[in-house]
Design a protein around this motif. Structure first.
Motif, PDB file in Angstrom:
ATOM      1  N   MET A  60       0.846  -1.182   0.000  1.00 31.30           N
ATOM      2  CA  MET A  60       0.000   0.000   0.000  1.00 31.30           C
ATOM      3  C   MET A  60       0.890   1.244   0.000  1.00 31.30           C
ATOM      4  N   ALA A  61       0.587   2.195  -0.861  1.00 29.18           N
ATOM      5  CA  ALA A  61       1.368   3.434  -0.948  1.00 29.18           C
ATOM      6  C   ALA A  61       1.217   4.248   0.330  1.00 29.18           C
ATOM      7  N   VAL A  62       2.285   4.975   0.676  1.00 31.10           N
ATOM      8  CA  VAL A  62       2.268   5.801   1.878  1.00 31.10           C
ATOM      9  C   VAL A  62       2.715   7.221   1.554  1.00 31.10           C
ATOM     10  N   LEU A  63       2.200   8.154   2.327  1.00 28.26           N
ATOM     11  CA  LEU A  63       2.609   9.552   2.298  1.00 28.26           C
ATOM     12  C   LEU A  63       3.539   9.756   3.480  1.00 28.26           C
ATOM     13  N   VAL A  64       4.697  10.347   3.232  1.00 29.38           N
ATOM     14  CA  VAL A  64       5.684  10.565   4.292  1.00 29.38           C
ATOM     15  C   VAL A  64       5.951  12.056   4.392  1.00 29.38           C
ATOM     16  N   VAL A  65       5.796  12.600   5.591  1.00 27.24           N
ATOM     17  CA  VAL A  65       6.097  14.007   5.849  1.00 27.24           C
ATOM     18  C   VAL A  65       7.256  14.051   6.827  1.00 27.24           C
ATOM     19  N   ALA A 100       7.312   9.843  -5.538  1.00 21.22           N
ATOM     20  CA  ALA A 100       7.408  11.299  -5.707  1.00 21.22           C
ATOM     21  C   ALA A 100       8.141  11.899  -4.517  1.00 21.22           C
ATOM     22  N   HIS A 101       8.771  13.050  -4.762  1.00 18.88           N
ATOM     23  CA  HIS A 101       9.565  13.725  -3.731  1.00 18.88           C
ATOM     24  C   HIS A 101       9.406  15.231  -3.895  1.00 18.88           C
ATOM     25  N   TYR A 102       9.073  15.913  -2.802  1.00 18.41           N
ATOM     26  CA  TYR A 102       8.908  17.364  -2.798  1.00 18.41           C
ATOM     27  C   TYR A 102       9.596  17.928  -1.564  1.00 18.41           C
ATOM     28  N   PRO A 110      10.531  25.052   2.248  1.00 12.35           N
ATOM     29  CA  PRO A 110      10.621  25.583   3.605  1.00 12.35           C
ATOM     30  C   PRO A 110       9.316  25.328   4.359  1.00 12.35           C
ATOM     31  N   SER A 111       9.432  25.128   5.664  1.00 14.26           N
ATOM     32  CA  SER A 111       8.239  24.983   6.511  1.00 14.26           C
ATOM     33  C   SER A 111       7.708  26.360   6.865  1.00 14.26           C
ATOM     34  N   GLU A 112       6.422  26.465   7.004  1.00 14.68           N
ATOM     35  CA  GLU A 112       5.800  27.751   7.318  1.00 14.68           C
ATOM     36  C   GLU A 112       6.308  28.332   8.630  1.00 14.68           C
ATOM     37  N   GLY A 113       6.545  27.483   9.623  1.00 17.59           N
ATOM     38  CA  GLY A 113       7.005  27.954  10.922  1.00 17.59           C
ATOM     39  C   GLY A 113       8.512  27.996  11.058  1.00 17.59           C
ATOM     40  N   GLY A 114       9.227  27.797   9.962  1.00 23.73           N
ATOM     41  CA  GLY A 114      10.687  27.741   9.996  1.00 23.73           C
ATOM     42  C   GLY A 114      11.176  26.324   9.803  1.00 23.73           C
ATOM     43  N   GLY A 115      12.395  26.200   9.408  1.00 25.03           N
ATOM     44  CA  GLY A 115      12.942  24.881   9.144  1.00 25.03           C
ATOM     45  C   GLY A 115      12.624  24.429   7.733  1.00 25.03           C
ATOM     46  N   TRP A 116      12.633  23.111   7.544  1.00 23.42           N
ATOM     47  CA  TRP A 116      12.494  22.543   6.203  1.00 23.42           C
ATOM     48  C   TRP A 116      11.591  21.320   6.265  1.00 23.42           C
ATOM     49  N   GLN A 117      10.860  21.070   5.195  1.00 27.26           N
ATOM     50  CA  GLN A 117       9.996  19.901   5.137  1.00 27.26           C
ATOM     51  C   GLN A 117      10.194  19.160   3.821  1.00 27.26           C
ATOM     52  N   VAL A 118      10.044  17.858   3.884  1.00 26.57           N
ATOM     53  CA  VAL A 118      10.136  17.000   2.714  1.00 26.57           C
ATOM     54  C   VAL A 118       8.905  16.114   2.725  1.00 26.57           C
ATOM     55  N   ILE A 119       8.213  16.070   1.604  1.00 25.97           N
ATOM     56  CA  ILE A 119       7.010  15.261   1.482  1.00 25.97           C
ATOM     57  C   ILE A 119       7.226  14.281   0.341  1.00 25.97           C
ATOM     58  N   ASP A 120       7.085  13.010   0.646  1.00 28.78           N
ATOM     59  CA  ASP A 120       7.309  11.949  -0.322  1.00 28.78           C
ATOM     60  C   ASP A 120       6.091  11.055  -0.436  1.00 28.78           C
ATOM     61  N   VAL A 121       6.003  10.371  -1.565  1.00 32.77           N
ATOM     62  CA  VAL A 121       5.098   9.250  -1.732  1.00 32.77           C
ATOM     63  C   VAL A 121       5.974   8.046  -2.036  1.00 32.77           C
ATOM     64  N   TRP A 122       5.724   6.967  -1.303  1.00 29.34           N
ATOM     65  CA  TRP A 122       6.480   5.724  -1.461  1.00 29.34           C
ATOM     66  C   TRP A 122       5.523   4.571  -1.733  1.00 29.34           C
ATOM     67  N   GLU A 123       6.008   3.559  -2.432  1.00 25.48           N
ATOM     68  CA  GLU A 123       5.191   2.379  -2.704  1.00 25.48           C
ATOM     69  C   GLU A 123       4.808   1.648  -1.417  1.00 25.48           C
ATOM     70  N   HIS A 161       6.669  11.331   9.648  1.00 24.74           N
ATOM     71  CA  HIS A 161       5.309  10.835   9.893  1.00 24.74           C
ATOM     72  C   HIS A 161       4.856  10.098   8.637  1.00 24.74           C
ATOM     73  N   VAL A 162       4.411   8.870   8.826  1.00 22.96           N
ATOM     74  CA  VAL A 162       3.998   8.020   7.707  1.00 22.96           C
ATOM     75  C   VAL A 162       2.529   7.697   7.853  1.00 22.96           C
ATOM     76  N   THR A 163       1.782   7.837   6.759  1.00 26.75           N
ATOM     77  CA  THR A 163       0.370   7.475   6.768  1.00 26.75           C
ATOM     78  C   THR A 163       0.013   6.831   5.446  1.00 26.75           C
ATOM     79  N   GLU A 164      -0.950   5.932   5.491  1.00 28.04           N
ATOM     80  CA  GLU A 164      -1.410   5.275   4.272  1.00 28.04           C
ATOM     81  C   GLU A 164      -2.017   6.319   3.341  1.00 28.04           C
ATOM     82  N   LEU A 165      -1.651   6.240   2.097  1.00 29.28           N
ATOM     83  CA  LEU A 165      -2.137   7.208   1.114  1.00 29.28           C
ATOM     84  C   LEU A 165      -3.533   6.810   0.658  1.00 29.28           C
ATOM     85  N   TYR A 166      -4.457   7.730   0.737  1.00 33.05           N
ATOM     86  CA  TYR A 166      -5.831   7.475   0.330  1.00 33.05           C
ATOM     87  C   TYR A 166      -6.058   7.804  -1.134  1.00 33.05           C
ATOM     88  N   ASN A 167      -5.546   8.963  -1.585  1.00 32.76           N
ATOM     89  CA  ASN A 167      -5.823   9.433  -2.936  1.00 32.76           C
ATOM     90  C   ASN A 167      -4.678  10.305  -3.414  1.00 32.76           C
TER      91      ASN A 167
END
Length: 93
Positions: free
Chosen positions: A1-6, A37-39, A42-55, A83-89
């Motif tokens: 199942m694909a996952v969204l990773v923040v 996918a990989h994105y 910058p984070s809104e509150g400072g720092g950095w964020q990476v958002i990925d989709v993995w198989e 943070h990893v969560t199952e991707l819905y859509n």
């Protein structure tokens, strides 16, 4: 199942992200197995964020432990949270 990773690092910068990325994925034409996918931004509150989709979460964890963590340690990078969560859509235009 694909996952969204923040991934979020309050003390991370664009330069630190880029240096870690360059070590973890030295050839952009050959992404890690299981990455969809990989994105990064910058984070809104400072720092950095990476958002990925993995198989799968397993594919993400393997890449994290084998590539990202060693690269980040080599650079003396501060910790970050994942943070990893199952991707819905998804929709990519």
């Amino acid at each position: 199942m694909a996952v969204l990773v923040v991934n979020q690092g309050a003390e991370w910068t664009q330069e630190l992200y880029q240096a870690t990325f360059d070590r973890a994925i030295p050839d952009r034409t050959n992404p890690p197995a299981g990455m969809v996918a990989h994105y990064a931004a910058p984070s809104e509150g400072g720092g950095w964020q990476v958002i990925d989709v993995w198989e799968s979460e397993e594919a993400f964890r393997r890449f994290l432990e084998e590539s990202v963590v060693p690269a980040a340690k080599e650079l003396g990078a501060p910790p970050f949270e994942s943070h990893v969560t199952e991707l819905y859509n998804s929709l990519v235009a």
